[in-house]
Design a protein around this motif. Structure first.
Motif, PDB file in Angstrom:
ATOM      1  N   LEU A 195       0.844  -1.204   0.000  1.00  0.00           N
ATOM      2  CA  LEU A 195       0.000   0.000   0.000  1.00  0.00           C
ATOM      3  C   LEU A 195       0.875   1.247   0.000  1.00  0.00           C
ATOM      4  CD1 LEU A 195      -2.750  -0.852   2.665  1.00  0.00           C
ATOM      5  CD2 LEU A 195      -3.045  -0.795   0.187  1.00  0.00           C
ATOM      6  N   GLU A 196       0.397   2.284  -0.697  1.00  0.00           N
ATOM      7  CA  GLU A 196       1.034   3.586  -0.603  1.00  0.00           C
ATOM      8  C   GLU A 196       0.600   4.276   0.683  1.00  0.00           C
ATOM      9  OE1 GLU A 196      -0.266   4.931  -4.639  1.00  0.00           O
ATOM     10  OE2 GLU A 196       1.839   5.574  -4.776  1.00  0.00           O
ATOM     11  N   GLN A 197       1.330   5.347   1.029  1.00  0.00           N
ATOM     12  CA  GLN A 197       1.013   6.040   2.288  1.00  0.00           C
ATOM     13  C   GLN A 197      -0.407   6.585   2.277  1.00  0.00           C
ATOM     14  OE1 GLN A 197       4.028   8.726   3.843  1.00  0.00           O
ATOM     15  NE2 GLN A 197       2.417  10.094   4.559  1.00  0.00           N
ATOM     16  N   LYS A 198      -0.857   7.142   1.137  1.00  0.00           N
ATOM     17  CA  LYS A 198      -2.217   7.698   1.048  1.00  0.00           C
ATOM     18  C   LYS A 198      -3.258   6.605   1.220  1.00  0.00           C
ATOM     19  CE  LYS A 198      -5.056  11.145   0.087  1.00  0.00           C
ATOM     20  NZ  LYS A 198      -6.317  10.459   0.388  1.00  0.00           N
ATOM     21  N   GLN A 199      -2.983   5.425   0.647  1.00  0.00           N
ATOM     22  CA  GLN A 199      -3.924   4.310   0.798  1.00  0.00           C
ATOM     23  C   GLN A 199      -3.996   3.840   2.246  1.00  0.00           C
ATOM     24  OE1 GLN A 199      -1.905   1.911  -2.249  1.00  0.00           O
ATOM     25  NE2 GLN A 199      -3.861   1.801  -3.371  1.00  0.00           N
ATOM     26  N   VAL A 200      -2.847   3.809   2.937  1.00  0.00           N
ATOM     27  CA  VAL A 200      -2.837   3.430   4.355  1.00  0.00           C
ATOM     28  C   VAL A 200      -3.703   4.387   5.153  1.00  0.00           C
ATOM     29  CG1 VAL A 200      -1.387   3.230   6.415  1.00  0.00           C
ATOM     30  CG2 VAL A 200      -0.577   2.317   4.231  1.00  0.00           C
ATOM     31  N   TYR A 230       6.136   4.471  -3.921  1.00  0.00           N
ATOM     32  CA  TYR A 230       6.707   4.026  -2.636  1.00  0.00           C
ATOM     33  C   TYR A 230       5.646   3.207  -1.912  1.00  0.00           C
ATOM     34  CZ  TYR A 230      10.415   7.376  -3.560  1.00  0.00           C
ATOM     35  OH  TYR A 230      11.462   8.060  -4.130  1.00  0.00           O
ATOM     36  N   LEU A 231       5.863   1.907  -1.857  1.00  0.00           N
ATOM     37  CA  LEU A 231       4.876   0.990  -1.286  1.00  0.00           C
ATOM     38  C   LEU A 231       5.379   0.429   0.042  1.00  0.00           C
ATOM     39  CD1 LEU A 231       3.896  -1.034  -4.491  1.00  0.00           C
ATOM     40  CD2 LEU A 231       2.819   1.027  -3.572  1.00  0.00           C
TER      41      LEU A 231
END
Length: 546
Positions: free
Chosen positions: A387-392, A434-435
């Motif tokens: 997951l990307e930071q925004k998705q987290v 960045y995942l």
């Protein structure tokens, strides 16, 4: 083998065998296989002392020996086993399990074999019968036949096994002779010591033993125990029909039992007691047919499971089918379906169950150290993989600033990894994904090392506490010995009270506080060892599958 494992091995050797054995054992762990002359030169210890240390290590299975790596004629080399030394940490659990399954007799049999490395059956039976007789009422004693029966039961269920025979040993114990630097020593001992139970056909064959009688009470003098133990090896020779047949504890069988109990307990906590009994029945039915390294048990039909359920559980056939369906559909996947014949074929997913238990342990550690929100992010990454930071932030429903801080904290502790996926070969940040991800196996290995460090710290703290209060503990032991002697001789209550008052009130309070503190440290060691066992089982099972 890591530094923390070597440190923990050294502390265990010092606590159980003394500082000299610790020095030799740690040196062999760090240096690998060495011959006798090299060990003497590098440790600076006398020849006689090094030989005795090696004898102790070989006696307890912590050291193996073989001919040198340079071929025939080279000196014998000695190699210590880190895993075998770490098993010392689990001794209390082995003894408690034997007590739970086979009562006091089984407990003492396992305790004697753990303390002495290996013994003959006749010697073990005599020692255990004497100890049990000592705790019985006056005029009663323990029959040797009862102890022999308990010993046979432990062998039958594979908790005990024979020590592999040594070529050219001449019926003598492989560790009775002191190590030598004889270049003609064959390589066979090291190989046979590492044999598995399956490679030795008579591993679980109980010899016919001509031993009859009852246990004897210990001598009343303080030196009686030492005298009796010193003479026992000379008294127990060539009279019972089992000479040269030595027995040892089968640690792997205990570990299988611990694994099964962990799975059963997890099912009981996740579902209910009836589900756990069904899984217990399936594990018991497949004990003999399933390999210790198998990822799942052999398939069992619904009809077989129904017939093997304990009679105390009045479970109708339709109810059993509903429970099995519930276990198969559960996300933890403890039970899987392997076919439709016989009312349905079911297996217990051993490796998957251990993986889920290890995963729950990792989640618990994150929650205890970093809080529930960090644990939510950790669980999310375990489930979604990348997951990307925004998705987290969106999936975990945590504000951006807090989510960023928590992710970086987990990243700094190596609990979360960051993977870069560039769109272009130049790795420009604006054109790179960045995942965040969690690699469960490396994280479990890191946590295992932290557990070894924790246990080493607990042992060091306990040794420090004991050393600081050494004078008080020795005084307490002397007074307890005097009281026991007076009670045995029928002393008057006034005399007993006078001896008890030799410890002042502040000393008694300090002693009680010390005992409470040491008990807490012991309990913490056992709890951390449960986590170590779970992580080791998961890591070993994963390694064998790749």
């Amino acid at each position: 083998m890591t530094l923390q494992e070597v440190r923990l091995c050294g502390l265990l050797l010092r606590e159980h065998f003394g500082e000299v054995v610790e020095k030799v054992g740690k040196h062999l762990l760090r240096s690998g296989a060495l011959n006798l002359r090299t060990i003497i030169n590098e440790t600076g210890l006398p020849l006689d002392l090094v030989k005795k240390c090696l004898c102790v290590l070989v006696q307890h299975g912590a050291c193996v020996f073989s001919s040198g790596r340079k071929g025939p004629g080279s000196p014998t080399e000695y190699l210590t086993s880190c895993n075998r030394i770490l098993r010392i940490l689990r001794y209390p659990r082995y003894i408690y399990t034997a007590k739970t399954l086979y009562g006091d007799t089984g407990e003492l049999i396992i305790e004697e074999l753990l303390q002495r490395g290996h013994m003959t059956m006749s010697s073990t039976v005599k020692t255990v019968a004497d100890r049990l007789t000592q705790n019985m009422e006056e005029g009663r004693s323990m029959e040797y036949s009862e102890v022999s029966s308990a010993f046979s039961n432990l062998v039958e269920t594979h908790f005990l096994q024979r020590c592999p025979p040594q070529p050219g040993a001449g019926g003598k114990d492989k560790t009775t002779a002191a190590p030598t630097d004889n270049p003609a020593t064959p390589a066979a001992p090291a190989k046979t010591t590492l044999q598995t139970a399956e490679s030795f056909p008579d591993c679980y064959k109980v010899p016919h033993m001509t031993l009859s009688g009852r246990g004897k009470r210990q001598l009343s003098t303080e030196e009686g125990e030492d005298q009796r133990n010193a003479k026992k090896p000379r008294l127990d020779t060539a009279t019972h029909g089992d000479e040269g047949i030595y027995w040892q504890v089968n640690y792997e069988r205990f570990h299988l039992h611990f694994r099964d109990q962990a799975i059963i307990s997890a099912v009981a906590n996740k579902l209910d007691q009836t589900s756990s009994e069904i899984v217990r029945t399936m594990l018991r039915m497949s004990e003999v047919t399933t390999s210790p390294t198998a990822h799942c048990t052999k398939p069992l039909s619904s009809n077989e499971i129904f017939r093997s359920l304990p009679s105390s559980y009045n479970i109708a056939r339709p109810i059993l089918d509903q429970y099995l369906t519930l276990l198969v559909d559960d996300p933890m996947e403890f039970v899987g379906k392997a076919g439709e014949s016989g009312g349905g074929m079911y297996v217990v997913n051993l490796h998957r169950a251990l993986a889920n238990l290890a995963r729950a342990t990792l989640e618990s550690v994150v929650q205890e150290r970093f809080g529930s929100r960090s644990a939510r992010i950790f669980r999310l990454l375990l489930r979604k993989r990348h997951l990307e930071q925004k998705q987290v932030e969106d999936f975990a429903m945590i504000p951006a600033k807090e989510a960023k801080d928590m992710l970086y904290t987990l990243l700094s502790e190596n609990l979360v990894q960051l993977q870069e996926i560039p769109k272009t070969p130049d790795y420009a940040p604006s054109r790179t994904f960045y995942l965040y991800t969690v690699n469960q196996l490396p994280t479990a290995r890191m946590l295992l090392q932290n557990c070894h460090k924790t246990v080493a710290n607990l042992i060091e703290r306990r040794l420090f506490e004991t050393k600081e209060s050494k004078r008080l503990l020795e005084k307490s032991q002397r007074i307890e010995a005097i009281l026991a002697s007076l009670q045995a001789s029928g002393a008057e209550p006034e005399q007993l009270q006078e001896v008890e008052e030799m410890i002042t009130a502040p000393e008694k309070q300090q002693l009680d506080s010390l005992k409470l503190h040491i008990n807490k440290l012991d309990s913490a060691e056992n709890q951390v060892d449960e986590t170590i066992f779970l992580l080791e089982s998961y890591i070993t099972g994963t390694a064998s599958s790749t």
